[in-house]
Write a protein that holds these residues in place. Structure first.
Motif, mmCIF file in Angstrom:
data_model
loop_
_atom_site.group_PDB
_atom_site.id
_atom_site.type_symbol
_atom_site.label_atom_id
_atom_site.label_comp_id
_atom_site.label_asym_id
_atom_site.label_seq_id
_atom_site.Cartn_x
_atom_site.Cartn_y
_atom_site.Cartn_z
ATOM 1 N N UNK A 86 0.522 -1.300 0.225
ATOM 2 C CA UNK A 86 -0.442 0.086 -0.257
ATOM 3 C C UNK A 86 0.660 1.078 -0.153
ATOM 4 N N UNK A 87 1.943 1.126 0.240
ATOM 5 C CA UNK A 87 2.786 2.624 0.756
ATOM 6 C C UNK A 87 3.383 2.698 -0.503
ATOM 7 N N UNK A 88 3.672 0.926 -0.934
ATOM 8 C CA UNK A 88 4.590 2.013 -2.502
ATOM 9 C C UNK A 88 3.631 2.472 -4.044
ATOM 10 N N UNK A 89 2.329 2.083 -3.541
ATOM 11 C CA UNK A 89 1.340 2.222 -4.373
ATOM 12 C C UNK A 89 0.633 3.698 -4.498
ATOM 13 N N UNK A 90 0.906 4.492 -2.541
ATOM 14 C CA UNK A 90 0.747 5.231 -2.616
ATOM 15 C C UNK A 90 2.371 6.086 -3.110
ATOM 16 N N UNK A 91 2.996 5.673 -2.973
ATOM 17 C CA UNK A 91 4.667 6.557 -3.177
ATOM 18 C C UNK A 91 4.429 6.996 -4.158
ATOM 19 N N UNK A 92 3.631 6.049 -5.535
ATOM 20 C CA UNK A 92 4.149 5.730 -7.537
ATOM 21 C C UNK A 92 3.386 6.901 -7.318
ATOM 22 N N UNK A 93 1.773 6.732 -6.839
ATOM 23 C CA UNK A 93 0.771 8.453 -7.380
ATOM 24 C C UNK A 93 1.686 9.067 -6.952
ATOM 25 N N UNK A 94 1.531 9.738 -5.843
ATOM 26 C CA UNK A 94 1.861 11.254 -5.249
ATOM 27 C C UNK A 94 3.158 11.624 -6.095
ATOM 28 N N UNK A 95 4.218 10.724 -6.976
ATOM 29 C CA UNK A 95 5.407 11.037 -8.141
ATOM 30 C C UNK A 95 4.586 11.789 -8.932
ATOM 31 N N UNK A 96 3.838 11.059 -9.628
ATOM 32 C CA UNK A 96 3.203 11.501 -11.016
ATOM 33 C C UNK A 96 1.859 11.997 -10.552
ATOM 34 N N UNK A 97 1.006 12.388 -9.287
ATOM 35 C CA UNK A 97 0.451 14.496 -9.111
ATOM 36 C C UNK A 97 1.804 14.853 -9.005
ATOM 37 N N UNK A 98 2.882 14.914 -8.685
ATOM 38 C CA UNK A 98 3.561 15.976 -8.870
ATOM 39 C C UNK A 98 4.165 16.442 -10.155
ATOM 40 N N UNK A 99 4.053 15.284 -10.768
ATOM 41 C CA UNK A 99 4.816 15.833 -12.708
ATOM 42 C C UNK A 99 3.708 15.703 -13.028
ATOM 43 N N UNK A 100 2.329 16.055 -12.473
ATOM 44 C CA UNK A 100 1.499 16.360 -13.223
ATOM 45 C C UNK A 100 1.360 18.384 -12.578
ATOM 46 N N UNK A 101 1.386 18.280 -11.552
ATOM 47 C CA UNK A 101 1.254 19.575 -10.793
ATOM 48 C C UNK A 101 2.675 20.967 -11.385
ATOM 49 N N UNK A 102 3.710 20.077 -11.287
ATOM 50 C CA UNK A 102 5.205 20.647 -12.130
ATOM 51 C C UNK A 102 4.579 21.097 -13.578
ATOM 52 N N UNK A 103 3.748 20.356 -14.409
ATOM 53 C CA UNK A 103 3.522 20.660 -15.878
ATOM 54 C C UNK A 103 2.905 21.143 -15.590
ATOM 55 N N UNK A 104 1.392 21.859 -15.062
ATOM 56 C CA UNK A 104 0.265 23.303 -15.314
ATOM 57 C C UNK A 104 1.544 23.695 -14.372
ATOM 58 N N UNK A 105 2.362 24.256 -13.114
ATOM 59 C CA UNK A 105 2.835 25.003 -13.592
ATOM 60 C C UNK A 105 4.036 25.592 -13.901
ATOM 61 N N UNK A 106 4.404 25.579 -15.366
ATOM 62 C CA UNK A 106 5.130 25.407 -15.848
ATOM 63 C C UNK A 106 4.631 26.105 -17.351
ATOM 64 N N UNK A 107 3.357 25.047 -17.326
ATOM 65 C CA UNK A 107 2.784 25.929 -18.791
ATOM 66 C C UNK A 107 1.785 27.030 -18.135
ATOM 67 N N UNK A 108 1.355 27.000 -17.484
ATOM 68 C CA UNK A 108 1.070 28.909 -16.691
ATOM 69 C C UNK A 108 2.169 29.456 -16.540
ATOM 70 N N UNK A 109 3.138 29.065 -16.825
ATOM 71 C CA UNK A 109 4.434 30.071 -16.655
ATOM 72 C C UNK A 109 4.677 30.504 -17.903
ATOM 73 N N UNK A 110 4.289 30.000 -18.994
ATOM 74 C CA UNK A 110 4.772 30.233 -20.706
ATOM 75 C C UNK A 110 3.388 30.501 -20.866
ATOM 76 N N UNK A 111 2.656 30.542 -20.241
ATOM 77 C CA UNK A 111 1.277 31.563 -20.604
ATOM 78 C C UNK A 111 1.064 32.841 -20.607
ATOM 79 N N UNK A 112 1.293 33.125 -19.030
ATOM 80 C CA UNK A 112 1.599 34.443 -18.840
ATOM 81 C C UNK A 112 2.708 35.184 -19.515
ATOM 82 N N UNK A 113 3.588 34.534 -19.918
ATOM 83 C CA UNK A 113 4.672 35.360 -20.231
ATOM 84 C C UNK A 113 4.235 35.121 -22.000
ATOM 85 N N UNK A 114 3.692 34.485 -22.800
ATOM 86 C CA UNK A 114 3.073 35.081 -23.611
ATOM 87 C C UNK A 114 1.707 35.915 -24.360
#
Length: 245
Positions: free
Chosen positions: A150-178
């Motif tokens: 259960x702990x390993x499954x939660x760790x994998x989900x968390x890493x994926x959510x972190x990646x998506x969160x980082x991707x959205x923040x980067x996309x938001x920064x690019x959009x603001x720049x443009x």
């Protein structure tokens, strides 16, 4: 659960309207190929120390008679079990196996006690106590640290959510720049996942001696890194504010 974010290179592309498409009706411009979008790649990382430890205690005895070998082994087993009860170790976390064989004229009995700990402080106390009180016929193996499923499954989900969160923040920064607003996500794809066992801080054993208790925990720490690719729609700033709210 500990988390760590790993800096990563931003991959972004911007697809603007062309002269051929900007005069098309709005319902046509909204087709998948004509929507203005930003594409980014990003990574997310999380790591987790082990939450379980297994300790094996082996009792060995050799005697001339079967009765003597059983008596000798049982006496030590009873002491081990009593010690576990004193330290409030649950019965369901203890497994006992016994094996008897005859070599020449001697009977040899080996009893193995496997103990699961979720409290590492208790694990240390039990191990230290048994080493101090029992003789050389009892061998205590070093703790083996690991994660429950259960702990390993939660760790994998968390890493994926972190990646998506980082991707959205980067996309938001690019959009603001443009000078654009960030609209709805068009696609999110997990591209790569890696799992590494060992401390992310690199605290490996620097000598050839036995590993310490803390070094064993560090070596059993699991780090998961996930890379994602994401596409977001670019909209006017007014529409972006509405989407954000």
């Amino acid at each position: 659960m500990k988390m760590a974010y790993q800096p990563s290179q931003v991959f972004a592309s911007f697809t603007p309207q062309t002269e051929e498409t900007k005069h098309l009706p709005s319902n046509v411009q909204k087709g998948n190929k004509l929507v203005r979008e930003v594409q980014v790649s990003s990574t997310g990382e999380s790591f987790l120390a082990p939450d379980r430890a297994t300790v094996q205690v082996v009792v060995t005895s050799s005697k001339d008679s079967i009765g003597d070998v059983k008596s000798s082994t049982t006496r030590r087993l009873d002491y081990i079990i009593q010690t576990l009860h004193t330290h409030n170790v649950k019965e369901g976390d203890v497994t006992i196996s016994k094996f008897i064989q005859r070599v020449d004229s001697l009977y040899t009995m080996e009893a193995e006690v496997t103990i699961i700990f979720v409290d590492f402080t208790k694990c240390q106390s039990v191990c230290n106590f048994l080493v101090e009180k029992l003789d050389e016929t009892v061998k205590l193996h070093p703790p083996h640290f690991y994660h429950c499923t259960k702990s390993l499954e939660g760790l994998r989900r968390l890493a994926c959510l972190n990646a998506v969160q980082n991707a959205r923040q980067k996309a938001l920064d690019v959009a603001r720049l443009l000078r654009q607003g960030l609209g709805r996500p068009l696609a999110i794809r997990e591209e790569e996942t890696t799992e590494i066992e060992g401390s992310p801080r690199g605290s490996a054993n620097g000598n050839d001696g036995p590993l310490t208790f803390q070094q064993r925990i560090a070596n059993a720490t699991v780090t998961v890194t996930v890379k994602v690719f994401a596409q977001f729609e670019l909209v006017s700033r007014e529409k972006g504010r509405q989407t954000k709210t």
